[in-house]
Design a protein around this motif. Structure first.
Motif, mmCIF file in Angstrom:
data_model
loop_
_atom_site.group_PDB
_atom_site.id
_atom_site.type_symbol
_atom_site.label_atom_id
_atom_site.label_comp_id
_atom_site.label_asym_id
_atom_site.label_seq_id
_atom_site.Cartn_x
_atom_site.Cartn_y
_atom_site.Cartn_z
ATOM 1 N N GLY A 11 -2.106 10.997 -22.076
ATOM 2 C CA GLY A 11 -1.789 9.621 -21.716
ATOM 3 C C GLY A 11 -1.830 9.516 -20.200
ATOM 4 N N PHE A 12 -2.180 8.333 -19.680
ATOM 5 C CA PHE A 12 -2.327 8.174 -18.237
ATOM 6 C C PHE A 12 -1.622 6.903 -17.772
ATOM 7 N N ALA A 13 -0.941 6.982 -16.644
ATOM 8 C CA ALA A 13 -0.311 5.803 -16.051
ATOM 9 C C ALA A 13 -0.769 5.683 -14.605
ATOM 10 N N VAL A 14 -1.214 4.481 -14.229
ATOM 11 C CA VAL A 14 -1.643 4.234 -12.846
ATOM 12 C C VAL A 14 -0.423 3.913 -11.999
ATOM 13 N N ASP A 15 -0.314 4.581 -10.874
ATOM 14 C CA ASP A 15 0.838 4.396 -9.995
ATOM 15 C C ASP A 15 0.456 3.466 -8.847
ATOM 16 N N ASN A 16 0.339 2.159 -9.142
ATOM 17 C CA ASN A 16 -0.100 1.191 -8.132
ATOM 18 C C ASN A 16 0.862 1.114 -6.950
ATOM 19 N N GLN A 17 2.160 1.148 -7.251
ATOM 20 C CA GLN A 17 3.165 1.028 -6.180
ATOM 21 C C GLN A 17 3.431 2.362 -5.485
ATOM 22 N N GLN A 18 2.747 3.385 -5.898
ATOM 23 C CA GLN A 18 2.948 4.726 -5.343
ATOM 24 C C GLN A 18 4.424 5.128 -5.336
ATOM 25 N N VAL A 19 5.081 4.848 -6.408
ATOM 26 C CA VAL A 19 6.501 5.213 -6.503
ATOM 27 C C VAL A 19 6.693 6.729 -6.539
ATOM 28 N N LEU A 20 5.661 7.432 -7.030
ATOM 29 C CA LEU A 20 5.819 8.884 -7.144
ATOM 30 C C LEU A 20 5.887 9.563 -5.775
ATOM 31 N N ARG A 21 5.469 8.823 -4.722
ATOM 32 C CA ARG A 21 5.587 9.388 -3.363
ATOM 33 C C ARG A 21 7.010 9.273 -2.835
ATOM 34 N N LYS A 22 7.819 8.460 -3.516
ATOM 35 C CA LYS A 22 9.173 8.189 -2.993
ATOM 36 C C LYS A 22 10.259 8.963 -3.738
ATOM 37 N N VAL A 23 9.810 9.853 -4.643
ATOM 38 C CA VAL A 23 10.780 10.689 -5.366
ATOM 39 C C VAL A 23 10.351 12.149 -5.342
ATOM 40 N N THR A 24 11.325 13.006 -5.523
ATOM 41 C CA THR A 24 11.057 14.423 -5.757
ATOM 42 C C THR A 24 11.274 14.629 -7.247
ATOM 43 N N PHE A 25 10.374 15.345 -7.887
ATOM 44 C CA PHE A 25 10.693 15.632 -9.288
ATOM 45 C C PHE A 25 10.327 17.038 -9.680
ATOM 46 N N SER A 26 11.131 17.576 -10.588
ATOM 47 C CA SER A 26 10.920 18.949 -11.021
ATOM 48 C C SER A 26 10.947 18.988 -12.545
ATOM 49 N N GLU A 27 10.263 19.987 -13.085
ATOM 50 C CA GLU A 27 10.138 20.110 -14.542
ATOM 51 C C GLU A 27 11.153 21.129 -15.060
ATOM 52 N N LEU A 28 11.690 20.857 -16.230
ATOM 53 C CA LEU A 28 12.522 21.860 -16.890
ATOM 54 C C LEU A 28 12.286 21.795 -18.392
ATOM 55 N N VAL A 29 12.851 22.744 -19.093
ATOM 56 C CA VAL A 29 12.710 22.800 -20.536
ATOM 57 C C VAL A 29 13.995 22.223 -21.134
ATOM 58 N N ASN A 30 13.885 21.414 -22.172
ATOM 59 C CA ASN A 30 15.083 20.887 -22.821
ATOM 60 C C ASN A 30 15.706 22.005 -23.657
ATOM 61 N N PRO A 31 16.900 22.482 -23.260
ATOM 62 C CA PRO A 31 17.448 23.643 -23.969
ATOM 63 C C PRO A 31 17.913 23.323 -25.396
#
Lengths: 236, 236, 236
Positions: free
Chosen positions: C194-214
């Motif tokens: 699946g793909f989402a276009v980030d027009n507002q470039q919000v992903l540049r304004k956050v830090t995000f990290s991946e984890l596993v749902n325990p």
């Protein structure tokens, strides 16, 4: 442990992605490390889905033919009854199967038991109803899938028409120098595959592309059209 | 959220690939991002399959020992009752389990509830029956699998015989510099693994090869023989 | 075959990894080879889990809106009734569903049937209850997951707080030049996303990290915190 096993697999699909004909049957001999068939007998069957329960009788016949050619320690049949010997399988074991499927199975049960007894007598080899737990059954399925690719290509050429083939569950086809490899995509089966030798080089006479079956998650399909293509290097 | 969890795993296999003895038990501490054990306690158990329901009591004892060494927020037990607290689990919740397994569980239920109550009192930590949904349980299983590799290698050396080890579901073993990593092959678990440190370097004293369990789809096995090999770089 | 489908997906998770709010809904148009959405309509919903059965009504509304924009041959709804046309689905077909879920479904059944009849009349397109067997439903789920990443990032920025998002089953998120791709990790879905276009470039304004749902095997999660990071190249 040398295991002989058989399965029927891959199906022609109509425009709505319903399976119409099961394309191929394969019996395989598998030995340690149980990744590929060491030997196989395959047949184009183009059999209607409706009577597909009778295919299992044909599968056991193919196992019998392979047993006449090579030695084995056990036969795994594509029926899931916890690995019970086929000879011991009685109508009672079928009692928790739903109505229609049970009717079909009852029809073929005595035939299968007789064949299992014959195999035991002639080869001293047990026929076990291992089914979905058996890796040799899976390898038979992938081998049938690989030959189904060749048979579908031949059909596309002979009938000058586009043919759509639904591959077995969780696998994909890859064209190689002298044939086709159907690789498993199931978890922990990254090194499991079926292989078909393309002696007539039919794959050079068709174009084929890969697609996803939209109506059956985990199933992929191929579309064959007569005529060669420039880039035949991958089944995509 | 710091989770402590335990599991028993990996089994010796006979010539027909029937499991004969469960090899190892492991308790693990897992913390975000929940990919590997941060701490573990492991034991060779070589326990008969028949009494394997009592292994869960032993697993909870290992959790208790790990709780005495380190802090945690919750304990995940390898029993699948939708994450219900162990203390609240009554014979009624076991009513939709099939006959034989229920009998075994009833026998150990009061013991497990008492242990859960002790853990609550001593550490203020709840024991949850999360089972198959728990990633820490999976990491405990893979960690037990990694140590089972070492214990099987030791057995092969000590008894001067070939040993066949069935790994936990959907994983494979890879030899690394100072031990063995058992990587998950389950979907969406590509970065989940168990690790065993090989302090005695027993893996240098055996040859081992990987094979597929023909009688159990999704399960892989290793065969150990005493004596070193030139290329020990991969468990294949 | 052009298929329109919809799903709601991805959920905010609390500290104990319980799902609290479902984040996004998406309707997609999918055509051969059925790997990605050709067109989509998505919405942030932040809907409570409790009433999630009513989400399916909203999903069918999104399908209707997409049908007004583009042509399709069939609609796949995320209800698993063997591909039965929605119009033919009666309370009898729901009889083997467990108590609570059946109550919810009965409430929305007449509404869904009416909407399916409207769609048939207006567009001559059938609504099928394919559910878990449908690849377009899966692509809708992954598309909803991709937009849920954007919506969660926006929420993290707007509310200046850390947000934890549970992704749909068996997938992971990868940041790309102009948006986010949610790739399937399910078997035989290696090319489904699946793909989402980030027009507002919000992903540049956050830090995000991946984890596993325990607490849910096969599910992965992301944690968003306001503020940019130097290395944003991967969602890990």
């Amino acid at each position: 442990m040398r295991v002989i096993s058989a399965d029927s697999g891959a199906a022609l699909l109509n425009d709505r992605f319903d399976a119409t004909l099961i394309v191929a049957a394969a019996a395989v001999l598998v030995d340690s490390p149980y990744r590929l068939a060491k030997k196989s007998i395959t047949e184009p069957i183009f059999s209607r889905i409706a009577g597909s329960h009778e295919l299992i009788v044909h599968e056991l016949e193919l196992c019998q033919r392979l047993l006449n050619e090579t030695e084995a320690d056990v036969v795994h049949l594509d029926m899931s009854f916890g690995g019970l010997p086929m000879e011991e399988l009685s109508p009672i074991q079928l009692s928790n199967i739903s109505g229609k499927a049970r009717g079909y199975l009852l029809k073929i049960l005595s035939k299968l038991r007789k064949m299992a007894a014959d195999i035991k007598r002639a080869h001293n080899v047990e026929v076990l109803a291992v089914g979905k737990d058996s890796m040799p059954v899976r390898i038979a399925e992938l081998t049938a899938g690989a030959y189904a690719v060749l048979y579908s290509a031949e059909k596309s050429i002979a009938e000058k028409m586009t043919v759509r083939l639904g591959l077995p569950s969780k696998c994909y086809a890859r064209k190689v120098e002298n044939g086709i490899v159907v690789h498993s995509l199931a978890p922990a089966e990254h090194d499991i595959a079926g292989f078909a030798v393309d002696n007539q080089q039919v794959l050079r006479k068709v174009t084929f592309s890969e697609l996803v079956n939209p109506c059956a998650r985990g199933f992929r399909a191929l579309e064959f059209a007569p005529g060669s293509t420039l880039d035949e290097s991958r089944a995509e």
